[in-house]
Design a protein around this motif. Sequence first.
Motif, PDB file in Angstrom:
ATOM      1  N   ARG A  58       4.601  -7.692   3.439  1.00 28.81           N
ATOM      2  CA  ARG A  58       3.832  -6.366   3.086  1.00 28.81           C
ATOM      3  C   ARG A  58       4.531  -4.828   2.845  1.00 28.81           C
ATOM      4  O   ARG A  58       5.707  -5.209   3.494  1.00 28.81           O
ATOM      5  CB  ARG A  58       2.914  -6.908   4.702  1.00 28.81           C
ATOM      6  CG  ARG A  58       1.375  -7.555   4.076  1.00 28.81           C
ATOM      7  CD  ARG A  58       0.700  -7.423   5.188  1.00 28.81           C
ATOM      8  NE  ARG A  58      -0.267  -8.609   4.341  1.00 28.81           N
ATOM      9  CZ  ARG A  58      -1.018  -9.978   4.682  1.00 28.81           C
ATOM     10  NH1 ARG A  58      -1.275  -9.527   6.889  1.00 28.81           N
ATOM     11  NH2 ARG A  58      -2.240 -10.235   4.252  1.00 28.81           N
ATOM     12  N   LEU A  59       3.794  -4.250   2.614  1.00 31.39           N
ATOM     13  CA  LEU A  59       3.948  -2.298   2.798  1.00 31.39           C
ATOM     14  C   LEU A  59       3.228  -1.632   2.863  1.00 31.39           C
ATOM     15  O   LEU A  59       2.331  -2.083   2.462  1.00 31.39           O
ATOM     16  CB  LEU A  59       4.878  -2.220   2.334  1.00 31.39           C
ATOM     17  CG  LEU A  59       5.887  -0.678   1.545  1.00 31.39           C
ATOM     18  CD1 LEU A  59       6.824  -0.375   2.415  1.00 31.39           C
ATOM     19  CD2 LEU A  59       6.873  -1.279  -0.220  1.00 31.39           C
ATOM     20  N   SER A  60       3.409  -0.862   3.821  1.00 30.81           N
ATOM     21  CA  SER A  60       1.893   0.169   4.018  1.00 30.81           C
ATOM     22  C   SER A  60       3.207   1.652   4.796  1.00 30.81           C
ATOM     23  O   SER A  60       3.421   1.652   5.224  1.00 30.81           O
ATOM     24  CB  SER A  60       1.151  -0.135   4.562  1.00 30.81           C
ATOM     25  OG  SER A  60       0.497   1.169   5.094  1.00 30.81           O
ATOM     26  N   VAL A  61       3.141   2.527   3.376  1.00 33.75           N
ATOM     27  CA  VAL A  61       4.219   3.542   3.603  1.00 33.75           C
ATOM     28  C   VAL A  61       3.647   4.987   3.028  1.00 33.75           C
ATOM     29  O   VAL A  61       2.558   4.888   2.169  1.00 33.75           O
ATOM     30  CB  VAL A  61       5.271   3.492   2.439  1.00 33.75           C
ATOM     31  CG1 VAL A  61       6.146   2.836   3.263  1.00 33.75           C
ATOM     32  CG2 VAL A  61       5.100   3.518   1.700  1.00 33.75           C
ATOM     33  N   THR A  62       3.609   5.496   4.028  1.00 32.80           N
ATOM     34  CA  THR A  62       3.629   7.318   3.564  1.00 32.80           C
ATOM     35  C   THR A  62       4.479   7.760   2.677  1.00 32.80           C
ATOM     36  O   THR A  62       5.397   8.379   3.349  1.00 32.80           O
ATOM     37  CB  THR A  62       3.024   7.948   4.788  1.00 32.80           C
ATOM     38  OG1 THR A  62       1.793   7.634   5.226  1.00 32.80           O
ATOM     39  CG2 THR A  62       2.152  10.275   4.183  1.00 32.80           C
ATOM     40  N   VAL A  63       4.210   8.298   1.480  1.00 30.49           N
ATOM     41  CA  VAL A  63       5.222   9.451   0.402  1.00 30.49           C
ATOM     42  C   VAL A  63       5.388  10.498  -0.146  1.00 30.49           C
ATOM     43  O   VAL A  63       4.345  10.551  -0.132  1.00 30.49           O
ATOM     44  CB  VAL A  63       5.621   8.327  -1.131  1.00 30.49           C
ATOM     45  CG1 VAL A  63       7.198   8.312  -1.423  1.00 30.49           C
ATOM     46  CG2 VAL A  63       5.751   6.705  -1.282  1.00 30.49           C
ATOM     47  N   GLU A  64       6.306  11.308   1.049  1.00 23.94           N
ATOM     48  CA  GLU A  64       5.930  12.625   0.778  1.00 23.94           C
ATOM     49  C   GLU A  64       6.863  12.683  -0.737  1.00 23.94           C
ATOM     50  O   GLU A  64       7.887  12.960  -0.965  1.00 23.94           O
ATOM     51  CB  GLU A  64       6.863  13.419   1.901  1.00 23.94           C
ATOM     52  CG  GLU A  64       6.324  13.078   3.424  1.00 23.94           C
ATOM     53  CD  GLU A  64       4.392  13.505   3.418  1.00 23.94           C
ATOM     54  OE1 GLU A  64       4.056  14.815   2.657  1.00 23.94           O
ATOM     55  OE2 GLU A  64       4.011  13.519   4.185  1.00 23.94           O
TER      56      GLU A  64
ATOM     57  N   VAL B 270       0.675  -1.078  -0.082  1.00 20.67           N
ATOM     58  CA  VAL B 270      -0.468   0.249   0.131  1.00 20.67           C
ATOM     59  C   VAL B 270       0.632   0.946  -0.172  1.00 20.67           C
ATOM     60  O   VAL B 270       2.271   1.812   0.672  1.00 20.67           O
ATOM     61  CB  VAL B 270      -0.843  -0.090   1.131  1.00 20.67           C
ATOM     62  CG1 VAL B 270      -1.414   1.217   1.293  1.00 20.67           C
ATOM     63  CG2 VAL B 270      -2.004  -1.241   1.099  1.00 20.67           C
ATOM     64  N   LEU B 271       0.566   2.070  -0.831  1.00 23.83           N
ATOM     65  CA  LEU B 271       1.112   3.256  -0.696  1.00 23.83           C
ATOM     66  C   LEU B 271       0.455   4.289  -0.876  1.00 23.83           C
ATOM     67  O   LEU B 271      -0.364   4.754  -1.674  1.00 23.83           O
ATOM     68  CB  LEU B 271       2.194   3.413  -2.317  1.00 23.83           C
ATOM     69  CG  LEU B 271       3.377   2.223  -2.943  1.00 23.83           C
ATOM     70  CD1 LEU B 271       3.882   2.125  -4.225  1.00 23.83           C
ATOM     71  CD2 LEU B 271       4.288   1.398  -1.967  1.00 23.83           C
ATOM     72  N   ASP B 272       1.073   5.709  -0.080  1.00 21.30           N
ATOM     73  CA  ASP B 272       0.106   6.410   0.205  1.00 21.30           C
ATOM     74  C   ASP B 272       0.373   8.069  -0.251  1.00 21.30           C
ATOM     75  O   ASP B 272       1.551   8.298   0.526  1.00 21.30           O
ATOM     76  CB  ASP B 272      -0.234   6.634   1.290  1.00 21.30           C
ATOM     77  CG  ASP B 272      -1.748   7.845   1.671  1.00 21.30           C
ATOM     78  OD1 ASP B 272      -2.376   8.075   0.970  1.00 21.30           O
ATOM     79  OD2 ASP B 272      -2.223   8.412   2.989  1.00 21.30           O
ATOM     80  N   LEU B 273       0.779   8.624  -1.181  1.00 18.49           N
ATOM     81  CA  LEU B 273       1.215   9.374  -1.918  1.00 18.49           C
ATOM     82  C   LEU B 273       0.891  10.747  -1.055  1.00 18.49           C
ATOM     83  O   LEU B 273      -0.586  10.963  -2.196  1.00 18.49           O
ATOM     84  CB  LEU B 273       1.487   9.428  -3.461  1.00 18.49           C
ATOM     85  CG  LEU B 273       1.520   8.107  -4.078  1.00 18.49           C
ATOM     86  CD1 LEU B 273       1.367   7.842  -5.878  1.00 18.49           C
ATOM     87  CD2 LEU B 273       3.491   7.866  -3.763  1.00 18.49           C
ATOM     88  N   HIS B 274       2.056  11.544  -0.730  1.00 15.52           N
ATOM     89  CA  HIS B 274       1.193  12.565  -0.648  1.00 15.52           C
ATOM     90  C   HIS B 274       2.409  13.466  -0.775  1.00 15.52           C
ATOM     91  O   HIS B 274       3.358  13.784  -1.247  1.00 15.52           O
ATOM     92  CB  HIS B 274       1.615  12.836   1.333  1.00 15.52           C
ATOM     93  CG  HIS B 274       0.309  12.147   2.113  1.00 15.52           C
ATOM     94  ND1 HIS B 274      -0.626  12.644   2.733  1.00 15.52           N
ATOM     95  CD2 HIS B 274      -0.038  10.987   2.087  1.00 15.52           C
ATOM     96  CE1 HIS B 274      -1.649  12.022   2.860  1.00 15.52           C
ATOM     97  NE2 HIS B 274      -1.215  10.883   2.787  1.00 15.52           N
ATOM     98  N   CYS B 275       2.687  14.628  -0.401  1.00 14.83           N
ATOM     99  CA  CYS B 275       3.656  16.030  -0.691  1.00 14.83           C
ATOM    100  C   CYS B 275       3.599  16.745   1.068  1.00 14.83           C
ATOM    101  O   CYS B 275       2.943  17.007   1.413  1.00 14.83           O
ATOM    102  CB  CYS B 275       3.334  16.442  -1.754  1.00 14.83           C
ATOM    103  SG  CYS B 275       2.510  17.683  -1.097  1.00 14.83           S
ATOM    104  N   ASP B 276       5.312  17.443   0.801  1.00  5.07           N
ATOM    105  CA  ASP B 276       5.312  18.257   2.155  1.00  5.07           C
ATOM    106  C   ASP B 276       5.098  19.735   1.523  1.00  5.07           C
ATOM    107  O   ASP B 276       4.423  20.086   0.795  1.00  5.07           O
ATOM    108  CB  ASP B 276       6.651  17.848   2.839  1.00  5.07           C
ATOM    109  CG  ASP B 276       6.634  17.988   4.161  1.00  5.07           C
ATOM    110  OD1 ASP B 276       6.078  19.205   4.118  1.00  5.07           O
ATOM    111  OD2 ASP B 276       6.659  17.381   4.767  1.00  5.07           O
ATOM    112  N   ASP B 277       5.934  20.724   2.353  1.00  4.78           N
ATOM    113  CA  ASP B 277       5.675  22.200   1.958  1.00  4.78           C
ATOM    114  C   ASP B 277       6.930  22.452   1.023  1.00  4.78           C
ATOM    115  O   ASP B 277       5.910  22.485  -0.305  1.00  4.78           O
ATOM    116  CB  ASP B 277       5.655  22.605   3.057  1.00  4.78           C
ATOM    117  CG  ASP B 277       4.918  24.683   2.941  1.00  4.78           C
ATOM    118  OD1 ASP B 277       4.839  24.742   2.232  1.00  4.78           O
ATOM    119  OD2 ASP B 277       4.548  24.947   3.846  1.00  4.78           O
TER     120      ASP B 277
END
Length: 352
Positions: free
Chosen positions: A212-218, A144-151
């Motif tokens: 398994r894998l679950s990450v928040t990518v910035e 599971v990849l949750d794609l975010h970004c920072d400022d």
Amino acid sequence: MDVSEIIIPGDTPGTTWRLPVLRFAGHDPKAAKVYIQAALHAGELPGTVALHFLCERLRQAESEGGIVGDITIVPQANPIGAAQSHFGELQGRFDLGSRTNFNRDFPLISIADRATLIEDLDDYPATDRLKRQLLHMALGADLVLDLHCDDESLQYAYIDEAFWPEAADLAAALDMQAVLLSDGESSAFEEAVGFAWKYEIPGERRSRLPGRLSVTVELRGKRDVDPALAKKDADGLWRFLVTRGIASGETAATAFSGPAVPLDNVEILRAPEGGAVLFHRNIGERVAEGDVLATIVTRPGQPGGGIDLHAPQAGLILTRTSDRLVRRRGDLMKIACDNPSKASRKAGTLEN
Ligand SMILES: [Zn+2]
């Protein structure tokens, strides 16, 4: 590619939300399944545009029989937040109605109870329905990849220690500049996924989750929405899918060489007073203990009207605020350091 929509009734008459879900069916049922979403914080679009290009590549692979494991993609995970524009400015991080962060308050359940996430959905307001649907889809996958970004930001990821160092292949594929190792104790999406796996047998906590894998990518900063970066990130995601045997293709092996530090080693530089911030150092720079990082002009024009802020220890500047008028105690920078910060930190996520 199969495109379907999840329909979420709004909380007031006349409104409905639609959430497009893109699926590629793999030909090997034993292969890992992946779920990728972007823009859970609605205004964070580097992942959305990367997925646009990734899907192009996946459609090509599909036409050549190259999809091995099931792939589910939600390129824009938060239509509710995306519509929250007030006074001309998007508020995509917090749900205005409930004042909750769109990436907190995910249900912490065992994967054994996955089906209950989408039972009795009419009992929940739209934002909670959205969260339950997203988590339900994610728990159907292994990765599971949750794609975010920072400022203003380098590319980095929050990765639960339960998945490290196996997840270094993702960090290498995406060419990340740092990894922050988290202790996995919050209600963020990525951690709710990890929680469900750790407590597969209720009451028994697993500390390692192989396969398994679950990450928040910035994916860098919120303004890094750019065709070249989007294609580079799509290539990186493709490399990861090939590495994990979900898509078939050739990739050159790469290694992750950036720092991987626990969250306790992140120094957050805060403004002691409000004012105009002058940054002396930029993201991506290594700093030494004592270096002047920023000056806050608190009383412009007056003698002694500026305060210099120094690096508490040596490290790599990961992020910087894009605001130039800063408030007392506002976060200015995150610095990945070699040693634990002396500042106390609440367990869980770094920011609200
Ligand atoms: Zn975010």
